[in-house]
Design a protein around this motif. Structure first.
Motif, PDB file in Angstrom:
ATOM      1  N   LYS A  58       0.881  -1.155   0.460  1.00 19.93           N
ATOM      2  CA  LYS A  58      -0.224   0.336  -0.384  1.00 19.93           C
ATOM      3  C   LYS A  58       0.602   1.420  -0.059  1.00 19.93           C
ATOM      4  O   LYS A  58       1.536   1.514   0.519  1.00 19.93           O
ATOM      5  CB  LYS A  58      -0.808  -0.313   1.180  1.00 19.93           C
ATOM      6  CG  LYS A  58      -1.336  -1.253   1.216  1.00 19.93           C
ATOM      7  CD  LYS A  58      -3.360  -0.703   0.342  1.00 19.93           C
ATOM      8  CE  LYS A  58      -4.197  -1.767   0.708  1.00 19.93           C
ATOM      9  NZ  LYS A  58      -4.845  -2.323   0.179  1.00 19.93           N
ATOM     10  N   HIS A  60       0.148   4.725   0.252  1.00 21.60           N
ATOM     11  CA  HIS A  60      -0.518   4.934   1.477  1.00 21.60           C
ATOM     12  C   HIS A  60       0.095   4.646   2.373  1.00 21.60           C
ATOM     13  O   HIS A  60       0.272   5.804   3.610  1.00 21.60           O
ATOM     14  CB  HIS A  60      -1.768   5.615   1.545  1.00 21.60           C
ATOM     15  CG  HIS A  60      -1.919   4.751   2.293  1.00 21.60           C
ATOM     16  ND1 HIS A  60      -2.908   3.791   1.227  1.00 21.60           N
ATOM     17  CD2 HIS A  60      -2.567   4.027   2.856  1.00 21.60           C
ATOM     18  CE1 HIS A  60      -3.395   2.644   2.071  1.00 21.60           C
ATOM     19  NE2 HIS A  60      -3.293   2.517   3.182  1.00 21.60           N
ATOM     20  N   ARG A 401     -14.879  -0.216   4.297  1.00 25.81           N
ATOM     21  CA  ARG A 401     -13.574  -0.699   3.127  1.00 25.81           C
ATOM     22  C   ARG A 401     -13.464   1.168   3.328  1.00 25.81           C
ATOM     23  O   ARG A 401     -12.099   1.377   2.255  1.00 25.81           O
ATOM     24  CB  ARG A 401     -14.506  -0.488   1.806  1.00 25.81           C
ATOM     25  CG  ARG A 401     -14.248  -2.675   1.736  1.00 25.81           C
ATOM     26  CD  ARG A 401     -14.649  -2.979   0.619  1.00 25.81           C
ATOM     27  NE  ARG A 401     -14.164  -1.635  -0.402  1.00 25.81           N
ATOM     28  CZ  ARG A 401     -13.676  -2.393  -2.294  1.00 25.81           C
ATOM     29  NH1 ARG A 401     -14.106  -4.454  -2.156  1.00 25.81           N
ATOM     30  NH2 ARG A 401     -13.347  -2.423  -3.383  1.00 25.81           N
ATOM     31  N   HIS A 402     -14.156   2.076   3.966  1.00 24.38           N
ATOM     32  CA  HIS A 402     -13.780   3.435   3.280  1.00 24.38           C
ATOM     33  C   HIS A 402     -13.540   4.215   4.448  1.00 24.38           C
ATOM     34  O   HIS A 402     -12.893   5.013   4.221  1.00 24.38           O
ATOM     35  CB  HIS A 402     -15.508   4.056   3.171  1.00 24.38           C
ATOM     36  CG  HIS A 402     -15.827   3.403   1.028  1.00 24.38           C
ATOM     37  ND1 HIS A 402     -14.988   3.930   0.347  1.00 24.38           N
ATOM     38  CD2 HIS A 402     -17.256   2.595   1.309  1.00 24.38           C
ATOM     39  CE1 HIS A 402     -15.693   3.620  -0.465  1.00 24.38           C
ATOM     40  NE2 HIS A 402     -16.845   2.711  -0.334  1.00 24.38           N
ATOM     41  N   PRO A 405     -10.004   2.052   6.663  1.00 21.01           N
ATOM     42  CA  PRO A 405      -8.821   2.606   6.094  1.00 21.01           C
ATOM     43  C   PRO A 405      -8.171   4.030   6.276  1.00 21.01           C
ATOM     44  O   PRO A 405      -6.737   4.313   5.966  1.00 21.01           O
ATOM     45  CB  PRO A 405      -8.534   1.959   4.628  1.00 21.01           C
ATOM     46  CG  PRO A 405      -9.889   1.199   4.469  1.00 21.01           C
ATOM     47  CD  PRO A 405     -10.738   1.153   5.457  1.00 21.01           C
ATOM     48  N   ASN A 406      -9.196   4.458   5.950  1.00 23.94           N
ATOM     49  CA  ASN A 406      -8.760   6.216   6.789  1.00 23.94           C
ATOM     50  C   ASN A 406      -8.694   6.848   7.734  1.00 23.94           C
ATOM     51  O   ASN A 406      -8.427   8.203   8.425  1.00 23.94           O
ATOM     52  CB  ASN A 406      -9.886   7.195   5.514  1.00 23.94           C
ATOM     53  CG  ASN A 406      -9.539   7.063   3.785  1.00 23.94           C
ATOM     54  OD1 ASN A 406      -8.542   7.310   3.133  1.00 23.94           O
ATOM     55  ND2 ASN A 406     -10.505   5.960   3.652  1.00 23.94           N
ATOM     56  N   HIS A 409      -4.546   5.351  10.331  1.00 22.82           N
ATOM     57  CA  HIS A 409      -3.606   6.342  10.407  1.00 22.82           C
ATOM     58  C   HIS A 409      -3.483   7.078  12.316  1.00 22.82           C
ATOM     59  O   HIS A 409      -1.947   6.881  12.756  1.00 22.82           O
ATOM     60  CB  HIS A 409      -2.442   7.380  10.047  1.00 22.82           C
ATOM     61  CG  HIS A 409      -3.973   8.626   9.839  1.00 22.82           C
ATOM     62  ND1 HIS A 409      -5.232   8.464   8.893  1.00 22.82           N
ATOM     63  CD2 HIS A 409      -3.675   9.556   9.859  1.00 22.82           C
ATOM     64  CE1 HIS A 409      -5.439   9.316   8.906  1.00 22.82           C
ATOM     65  NE2 HIS A 409      -4.879  10.846  10.366  1.00 22.82           N
TER      66      HIS A 409
END
Lengths: 497, 686, 328
Positions: A58, A60, A401-402, A405-406, A409
């Motif tokens: 990945k 990112h 899924r949305h 992952p965001n 961090h």
């Protein structure tokens, strides 16, 4: 596409491990005793490995990690952390050794002592127990005793049973002996370093397809992307210390002995596992709650949000130490009333350690949960969530899924930031009396039992100092590393004017 | 109320042939970014005379904002640094001053206003204090006289009731008012040069008009020079005396306004003009600039525009062009005008002839019918979330979109146009009314039925950066809709379909395995279109799909949308504030004001014969690039009120020049002017 | 304003009920009063009669929730739950296991706690903000880098070490002040308090300075700072007038939340220095497993936490003109 591969790896790892257990037991003449915390540590190791595989694929995640990898301080810290983790992992493989077979016995009998791989490696410092306090590198006990000598009774410092026993006249021989040992260690370190350096240069040159000489110049000049020079310097310091310990540990008590004569170095090293377990498993335990509830509150809003907010405000409002104290006290009463639950002291102490992680996790998930809730709110406003809804994508899929992952961090930053705080918390809690089991070796217990000796004159300082130095090194390394991770992953932190 | 713009430029005749106020020479500002140097400003030269308006025109990423920050020496350090060059203001080189001396220049001799008035003011200081700060810093005034000066300044920038505003905080003001405060701050030091970095980009078109006129008036009064940084050709046409066009860190053309607009020389400038959409271009494809802006981290061997230039030939690739000065002071950085090479230039006229479109003339039935749509958001208060009022974001909106046609919903920010789109998509629950798509009443469907129906109506959003999950690959993004709607067959067929969709929007199949951040804004918008097309919708709601894009990229997207409509028979609800896009693309227009449609009709009717005073004002406020001496500008008073407390009567009456008593009593009913044309205004009777 | 505060207080009630239920579950449901008695009396050879006697002496001889045979009073009020938990709402904490009145103890021990907590709080706040401002002023330079590294080193040291090291250095080696002790008399109290206060401050410098630095840097990167610079203001003015005032919003709100909790005192500081405050009270209670005191302190802590939340919201309105109470 990308999710099936890690699962496959996970299953193959589990399969291999299970397949290997019984042949290994047979071969080594041991019987594995997997403690609860051991199992969770293995789960954690597998999770970290899987995450590492993910990172490679990945973009990112790879880019910020590359930033971390380029910070000399962080990478030096990582080397130190690596050594700690290595010791901690070796200390997390518990087994019972087979006893010598008696005449006419067919069944193998196993020892009642639960040992770890580390214990076996550290056998000299584990078994060489003195009578009481002795100072670092000393050949004598710390207190005068009445000694029977051929000339009659003398009140003097008695010789230690193990520490410095090879010295004929300690007052004369000790210093030359130590200097010699240090010199030899130094030479040995240099040799090891030379080999390591050549190997590193070789692999770096191979990986980046550069010439051997150029690579060497770049590393020596500190011009490589990944700061190999800083890492090698850190490594050489650690290497030297390890060599010194290996050479001297069976001849001296390098860090002295404690009240009952245990080697302080052994205690300090054994404490590493306790510290790591508290620092990592706590997070591992709380993470699913924090992530799930945080995302649910932010995504569904309405009454679900209200309920989740109520739960964490309530838990948050109880002062952390008191909640832990209350829970641990209840556990103590429970364990005291149900002594039949455990075979060995080790297992009982282990359960208490696990429970401490659990309750620490319970008190610390609220912060992350609130953070994730807020972030989910923000992410939910973004157009791609609206687009997903416009496609008729379901809630669970949208969250997994949305949203997830965001916000990873933030989870990552929380994990690394929490670690050092938890290690420090263990010491304080053990001091208060609601930390790990008194039989568990930990820095907190070391400090707790040694601090009363501060009143003695002359002071027994080595236990305390050893505990602090080991703890400080771990926490500092973790802090430096987490600083770099946060800088790399936190979009709010700008590195410019 | 009504004035022609030409009258205000009288004083500018005097300003020629003076010593320049500002001289910028070979300015280079570089950035360190991830192991490479980005040459954001790479050798920029220009000069500004006293009292003139100099426009620096360019698309995003060309380095124009960084140029302006370099003049102020406000480049963010230590990442960015001014590498070389000189910036002489009245002969003093600003780049050589100590920081302390530079502080005395900033706000005093050279002042600046920024693009985002919302974030550029300190939220916890009163606006009075923020202006006073500059006054006391540079004018050696204090106490009462400083306050008096601040009140004068507030008055000068047209803020009503200065005494009261003095003690207010920025959040209590609207965007336009905040920009006026910013201008007041800039004016406080009576600067010789005002640097205005996209001063109106964040504002609505009617407010933009107010701010631009204010700047012109202040320039008239004080004689200061203005460096206007903008991407908008229209704003340049309205404001500038002289223009410089920036591309990839350099100025590629400079000229006075007259020559620039009548005879642009650089191929890039020409393309910019060609790509502006307009009514007259409806029959054609818009001109586009192929490719994208080159990375500024490279060393250029030839012309920076060469890879995208229709005229480029060998020399452009291997030799950096030199400045060519033309007779009238116009300068161009292009080999085409270099006498040494001009004769070698290939003839390319034929290649760039625009494609002529066939107009589809079929009159199919209604695809979408919206009747009396209302979306009210409750305002709650107290422990039990008591509802104390409603924000009537959408209040009784009716519209019809036939199959294969485009309806443009036009209005300023906050008028509720986006909420209409969301109400149709059922992303927000309508309070009342009905939305019928292809025979199914969407707002009556059960959750499960609605999920199936979502296939028919899709959406494209404004911001290409937030409309795709940055953590997903392009293939997964496009596939998502197919999976949710269970279309596209098995996995292999879906992959084929993705390739086909990417081809349809002009992207290579290799894009599949990449992530959104690897694409430019225009490419992302194409991917969003592909994602919407994946479920084969009948209607696409386009919510300002081009307003975050540069004009040349906008042209690409508009062409694509038109092509898709022709080939697939799609219908669009095109939500926008940009009237030139509407003129080019739409078949019908509905103009919204504060939750209601005030006028609707075919494009021709509404654009050529606007009836509602608001429509008229809106149309006249758009800056045009074609000089039009007869153009009458209608300036609107104030700004659009909040939807929480709309004005009593006709919502527009407080700002309307024609308002009468009847307008304050009730809201006018829709009046049918022709078959299509309807207006809600008391000025017209059957 | 008043209406808002009243509303917030009403909001707090379900939270306190939740806290109460959690502690009740921990103390009485996981372990029955019998278990507790056995624990207190020692495990070996405990007769049921002894247990009953202990329970009666400490008021645990009632049913948990519902009393079927009320001798006196109500079926609900004459239960352990009511007596031990519900009474807390009236701040009636009952008696400790050694028979002392807890409410009385708390009101006496509050003052020594505050005598340490308040100076530590105020001086730390000022010191940390000053350091952070200095570091922020020299941002992206060596001063900044060294400052941050120093902070990280300071915060990597266990608080126990600050205390033990401080006691050893100041008291034992240098003999400047007594190692521990407390006096209610102001003159003599100073010499007892000075060391714990200093250690409390020093121990928090690392984390505090770093936290405030992050806040300042976040503010410095905002647009309005660029505007302030474009006005020609000096860096000093930009930092003090613009950045500091905006940074006060997150700083103050974070700080206000902990003010009420100052009453709870510092656990280990008080314990090490022998100061008879609420911190050492709590530790002693935990060590002697005095559940009544722990319960009381849990409840008190939650109340103070909620007061902190309310104060935070009020302080928002005072520093941030954008926020008005009750308007969201």
């Amino acid at each position: 596409m990308s999710t099936t591969k890690p699962n496959l790896i996970l299953f193959s790892i589990i399969f291999i491990v299970i397949a290997l257990v019984s042949p290994l037991e047979e071969f080594w003449q041991i019987k594995f005793v997997p403690l609860w915390t051991d199992l969770l540590i293995y789960v954690l190791v597998v999770a970290v490995l899987l995450f590492g595989i993910q990172v490679r694929h990945k973009e990112h995640l790879r880019v910020p990690w590359r930033h971390v990898l380029q910070r000399p301080l962080a990478m030096s810290a990582l080397v130190v952390l690596g050594v700690y983790v290595l010791i901690g992992l070796m200390d997390s493989l518990h087994f019972r050794q087979a006893l010598e077979k008696q005449q006419g016995q067919t069944e193998t009998q196993y020892s009642g002592d639960v040992l770890s791989l580390f214990d076996v490696l550290a056998t000299p410092i584990r078994v060489q127990q003195e009578k009481s306090y002795s100072a670092p590198f000393s050949a004598f006990l710390y207190a005068k005793e009445t000694i029977e000598t051929p000339e009659g009774q003398v009140r003097d410092y008695p010789r230690l049973q193990y520490g410095g026993r090879h010295l004929k006249i300690p007052a004369q021989d000790r210093i030359p002996n130590l200097v010699m040992a240090l010199f030899l260690s130094f030479v040995a370190t240099l040799l090891i370093l030379l080999v390591v350096f050549v190997v590193v240069v070789f692999f770096v040159a191979h990986h980046y397809k550069t010439a051997f000489g150029d690579t060497m110049d770049a590393i020596v000049g500190g011009k490589t992307g990944i700061p190999f020079r800083a890492m090698l310097i850190t490594f050489s310091v650690i290497c030297f210390l390890v060599v010194v310990v290996v050479m001297l540990a069976d001849k001296y008590h390098i860090l002295g002995t404690d009240k009952v004569g245990n080697d302080v170095l052994y205690l300090s090293l054994k404490s590493i596992r306790t510290g790591l377990v508290i620092g990592t498993l706590t997070t591992l335990i709380m993470l699913p709650f924090a992530i799930m509830l945080g995302i649910m509150a932010g995504h569904y809003r309405g009454w679900i949000d209200d309920v989740i907010q109520y739960i964490y405000t309530t838990l948050n409002s109880i002062p952390g130490v008191l909640l832990i104290a209350a829970a641990i006290l209840s556990l103590q009463v429970y364990l005291a009333n149900n002594p039949e639950m455990f075979d060995t002291v080790t297992e009982r102490a282990d359960l208490r350690l696990l429970f401490l992680c659990l309750i620490l996790g319970l008190t610390s998930w609220t912060g992350l949960c609130r953070l994730l809730r807020g972030e989910t709110f923000k992410v939910s406003q973004l157009d791609y969530i609206q687009a997903a809804t416009a496609f008729g994508t379901g809630h669970v899929k949208t969250m997994s899924r949305h949203i997830l992952p965001n916000i990873t961090h933030i989870v990552l930053i929380a994990i690394v930031l929490d670690f050092s705080g938890l290690v420090l918390a263990e010491a304080v809690l053990s001091y208060v009396g609601v930390g790990v089991d008194p039989t568990t070796i930990s820095w907190g217990n070391m400090i707790n039992s040694a601090r009363l000796e501060m009143a003695r004159d002359p002071v027994v300082w080595w236990s305390l100092v050893a505990a602090f130095v080991f703890m400080f090194t771990l926490v500092l390394a973790a802090n430096l590393f987490s600083d770099a991770v946060r800088d790399a992953f936190d979009p709010r932190i700008t590195r410019s004017k | 109320m009504i004035a022609t713009k030409q009258t205000q430029n009288k004083h500018k005749a005097k300003i020629d042939h003076q010593a320049p106020l500002l001289e910028v020479n070979n300015l280079k500002t570089w950035f360190d970014s991830r192991d490479q140097i980005v040459r954001a400003v790479d050798g920029v030269n220009f000069s500004i005379k006293k009292g003139e308006t100099f426009a620096l025109l360019g698309e995003s990423g060309c380095g124009k904002s960084m140029t302006s920050l370099s003049l102020m020496r406000l480049v963010p350090e230590p990442a960015g640094r001014i590498v070389s060059g000189s910036v002489k203001l009245n002969g003093v080189d600003l780049l050589q001053l100590t920081e302390l001396k530079m502080q005395k220049m900033r706000g005093n001799h050279i002042a600046m206003i920024f693009q985002e008035p919302m974030t550029s003011l300190n939220p916890v200081l009163t606006i009075g204090k923020q202006i006073e700060e500059t006054v006391t810093r540079h004018k050696k005034m204090g106490g009462y006289s400083a306050k008096k000066r601040v009140l004068e300044l507030l008055d000068a920038v047209g803020i009503p009731d200065p005494k009261q505003r003095y003690d207010e905080y920025p959040h209590q003001l609207s965007g336009g008012m905040k920009q006026r405060v910013m201008i007041a701050i800039a004016l406080a030091g009576e600067p010789a040069l005002l640097v205005a970095d996209e001063p109106t980009t964040a504002l609505d078109v009617t407010i933009q008009l107010q701010v631009l006129e204010l700047l012109r008036k202040l320039q008239n009064d004080t004689g200061m020079a203005i460096l206007l940084i903008t991407h908008d050709l229209g704003v340049v046409a309205e404001m500038a005396d002289r223009v410089a066009v920036m591309y990839a860190g350099q100025i590629v053309e400079h000229a006075d306004r007259q020559s620039f607009f009548s005879n642009p020389q650089h191929p890039y400038s020409k393309k910019l003009f060609d790509s502006v959409p307009a009514m007259a271009k409806r029959e054609h494809s818009l001109a586009v600039i192929r490719g994208s802006v080159p990375a500024l981290s490279q060393q250029f061997k030839g012309c920076r525009f060469e890879p995208r230039c229709d005229y480029a030939w060998d020399i452009c690739r291997c030799q950096v062009p030199a400045w060519q000065l033309l007779d009238d002071g116009q300068g161009v950085l292009c080999h085409l005008l270099d006498p040494r090479y001009a004769s070698q230039a290939p003839d390319v006229k034929k290649q760039i002839a625009p494609v002529i479109r066939k107009q589809s003339a079929n009159h199919a039935g209604a695809l979408l019918q919206v009747d009396g749509l209302k979306v009210h958001f409750p305002v709650t208060k107290g422990l039990f979330k008591r509802t104390v009022g409603f924000v009537k974001a959408v209040d009784d909106v009716s519209l019809v979109i036939p199959k294969g046609k485009t309806l443009a919903l036009v209005g300023e920010s906050g008028c509720g146009k986006t909420t209409v789109g969301k109400g149709i998509l059922q992303l927000v629950k309508p309070t009342a009314g009905c939305v019928v798509l292809d025979g199914a009443q969407l707002n009556r469907l059960k959750h499960r039925e609605m999920r199936a129906k979502r296939r028919d109506v899709q959406v494209i959003f404004q911001d290409p950066f937030s409309s795709m999950n940055p953590r997903m690959m392009i293939a997964d993004i496009i596939e998502e809709g197919m999976l949710a709607q269970r279309v596209g067959g098995d996995a292999r067929q879906r992959q084929q379909r993705i390739d086909q969709l990417l081809g349809q929007v002009g992207l290579a199949p290799e894009a599949k395995t990449r992530y959104p951040h690897e694409f430019s804004g225009g490419q992302r918008q194409r991917i969003c279109i592909a994602r919407a097309l994946a479920v084969e919708p009948k209607l696409i709601i386009c919510d300002e799909p081009t307003s975050a894009l540069d004009v040349s990229v906008q042209a690409q997207i508009l062409n694509l949308l038109k092509d898709l409509q022709d080939s697939l028979g799609l219908a669009y609800l095109f939500i926008t504030h940009n009237l030139s896009v509407v003129e080019y693309l739409a078949h019908e227009i509905a103009v919204m004001y504060l939750g209601r449609i005030v006028e609707q009709g075919t494009v021709e009717e509404v654009i050529h014969n606007p009836l509602h005073p608001y429509t008229k004002a809106l149309l006249s406020a758009v800056p045009t690039i074609v000089p039009d001496a007869d153009r009458q500008v209608i300036r609107l008073r104030g700004e659009m009120p909040s939807a929480t407390q709309p004005p009593i009567g006709c919502h527009f009456n407080p700002r309307c020049a024609n308002a009468r008593q009847i307008c304050r009593n009730g809201y006018p009913e829709a009046l049918k002017i022709s078959d299509n044309h309807r207006v809600r205004c008391f000025l017209y009777k059957e | 304003m008043l209406a808002y505060i009243i509303r917030r207080v009403i909001y707090a009630i379900p939270i306190l009920i939740g806290v109460n239920l959690i502690t009740f579950a921990l103390f009485f449901v996981v372990n029955k009063p019998d278990d507790m008695a056995r624990m207190q009396l020692g495990f070996k050879h405990v007769q049921q009669a002894d247990i009953d006697k202990w329970k009666q002496a400490h008021g645990y001889d009632k049913p948990l929730f519902y009393n079927r045979a009320p001798t006196e009073g109500n079926a609900f009020t004459d239960t352990v739950f009511f007596v031990k938990s519900v009474r807390l709402f009236a701040f009636d904490f009952g008696n400790a296991d050694d028979g002392r009145n807890i409410t009385q103890d708390i009101s006496e021990r509050m003052w020594p706690s505050l005598a340490i907590a308040i100076p530590v709080f105020i001086v730390s706040l000022l010191l940390n903000i000053t350091f952070a401002l200095i570091i922020a002023f020299f941002r992206a330079s060596y001063v900044d880098y060294m400052g941050v590294v120093t902070c990280v080193i300071l915060m990597s040291i266990s608080s126990l070490f600050y205390i033990i090291g401080g006691q050893y250095l100041i008291s034992k080696l240098l003999h400047l002040v007594p190692i521990s002790g407390y006096s209610a008399d102001l003159d003599t109290a100073t010499k007892f308090l000075i060391l714990p206060v200093i250690i409390g401050i020093v121990g928090g410098i690392g984390a505090g300075t770093r936290w405030y630095r992050t806040i300042f840097l976040e503010e410095i990167s905002k647009d309005y700072v660029r505007t302030a610079r474009a006005k020609g203001l000096s860096e000093r003015l930009v930092l003090f007038r613009h950045v500091l005032k905006n940074a006060l919003v997150p700083i103050l709100t974070g700080v206000v939340a902990v003010i009420p909790l100052l009453f709870m005192g510092s656990l280990i500081l008080e314990s090490f220095f022998g100061i008879p405050g609420l911190g050492s009270y709590t530790i002693d209670a935990i060590r002697s497993q005095d559940f009544a005191i722990v319960r009381a302190m849990v409840f008190l802590g939650s109340v103070l936490y909620i007061i902190g939340l309310i104060l935070t919201d009020i302080s928002y309105t005072m520093v941030d003109p954008r926020i008005r109470l009750g308007v969201r």
